[in-house]
Motif scaffolding. Structure first.
Motif, PDB file in Angstrom:
ATOM      1  N   SER A 113       0.820  -1.216   0.000  1.00 29.31           N
ATOM      2  CA  SER A 113       0.000   0.000   0.000  1.00 29.31           C
ATOM      3  C   SER A 113       0.849   1.258   0.000  1.00 29.31           C
ATOM      4  O   SER A 113       0.539   2.225  -0.700  1.00 29.31           O
ATOM      5  N   LYS A 115      -1.788  -2.609  -7.611  1.00 27.60           N
ATOM      6  CA  LYS A 115      -2.190  -1.328  -7.014  1.00 27.60           C
ATOM      7  C   LYS A 115      -1.553  -0.101  -7.649  1.00 27.60           C
ATOM      8  O   LYS A 115      -2.081   0.994  -7.531  1.00 27.60           O
ATOM      9  N   SER A 116      -0.400  -0.263  -8.288  1.00 22.20           N
ATOM     10  CA  SER A 116       0.319   0.927  -8.758  1.00 22.20           C
ATOM     11  C   SER A 116      -0.243   1.449 -10.063  1.00 22.20           C
ATOM     12  O   SER A 116      -0.853   0.729 -10.840  1.00 22.20           O
ATOM     13  N   GLU A 117       0.009   2.730 -10.266  1.00 24.05           N
ATOM     14  CA  GLU A 117      -0.496   3.430 -11.440  1.00 24.05           C
ATOM     15  C   GLU A 117       0.607   3.709 -12.479  1.00 24.05           C
ATOM     16  O   GLU A 117       0.415   4.511 -13.367  1.00 24.05           O
ATOM     17  N   ALA A 166       2.292   2.023  -3.469  1.00 26.24           N
ATOM     18  CA  ALA A 166       1.254   2.576  -4.357  1.00 26.24           C
ATOM     19  C   ALA A 166       0.936   4.023  -3.997  1.00 26.24           C
ATOM     20  O   ALA A 166       0.729   4.861  -4.881  1.00 26.24           O
ATOM     21  N   VAL A 218       1.924  -4.706  -5.546  1.00 20.96           N
ATOM     22  CA  VAL A 218       2.331  -3.487  -6.254  1.00 20.96           C
ATOM     23  C   VAL A 218       1.883  -3.539  -7.711  1.00 20.96           C
ATOM     24  O   VAL A 218       1.406  -2.548  -8.260  1.00 20.96           O
TER      25      VAL A 218
END
Length: 140
Positions: free
Chosen positions: A92, A131-133, A95, A128
């Motif tokens: 978390s 969740k990551s952009e 992210a 990750v």
């Protein structure tokens, strides 16, 4: 593609050391800045003073010792870098940093120091990825 800011989360494992070496190579190619990140466990909330401060001091001392070899490699490489030591769950927190600091790429190890835990909870790399952009570069 342009990678101005590369996030390199580390946990002290061999895989995270390899990820730092890969991040350095990418940073040299793209003239990027590396943000070295270590997420430590949460501070205990049930302790009172002076034990609370002692616990915080010990966690920070351990975290700083863990990232020292990574900082040495980054310093010797000549790439531009910054260090972040943050409290929280790595999946978390990584992210969140990507969003808050507008990271362009994450370079991280495929496995960390707690391989056994990953069997039950899912690995940090897996979290990750979901969740990551931004793009995630996983290193063995």
């Amino acid at each position: 593609m342009k990678f101005e800011k590369i996030l390199n989360p580390v946990d002290g494992s061999e895989h995270s050391m390899n990820s730092t070496l890969a991040a350095i190579e990418l940073a040299k190619q793209f003239k990027s800045k590396i943000v070295l990140l270590h997420c430590h466990s949460r501070f205990p909330v049930v302790l009172s003073e002076p034990y609370f401060q002692q616990a915080i001091d010990e966690i920070m001392k351990t975290s700083e010792a863990l990232i020292k070899p990574f900082e040495k490699i980054l310093e010797e490489s000549g790439v531009d870098y910054e260090v972040r030591i943050l409290e929280g769950l790595p999946g978390s927190t990584i992210a969140d940093i990507v969003r808050l600091e507008d990271m362009d790429l994450i370079v991280m190890g495929s496995r960390g120091v707690s391989n056994f835990e990953g069997l039950f909870l899912g690995s940090v790399a897996h979290q990750v990825l979901h969740k990551s952009e931004c793009p995630v570069f996983i290193v063995k």
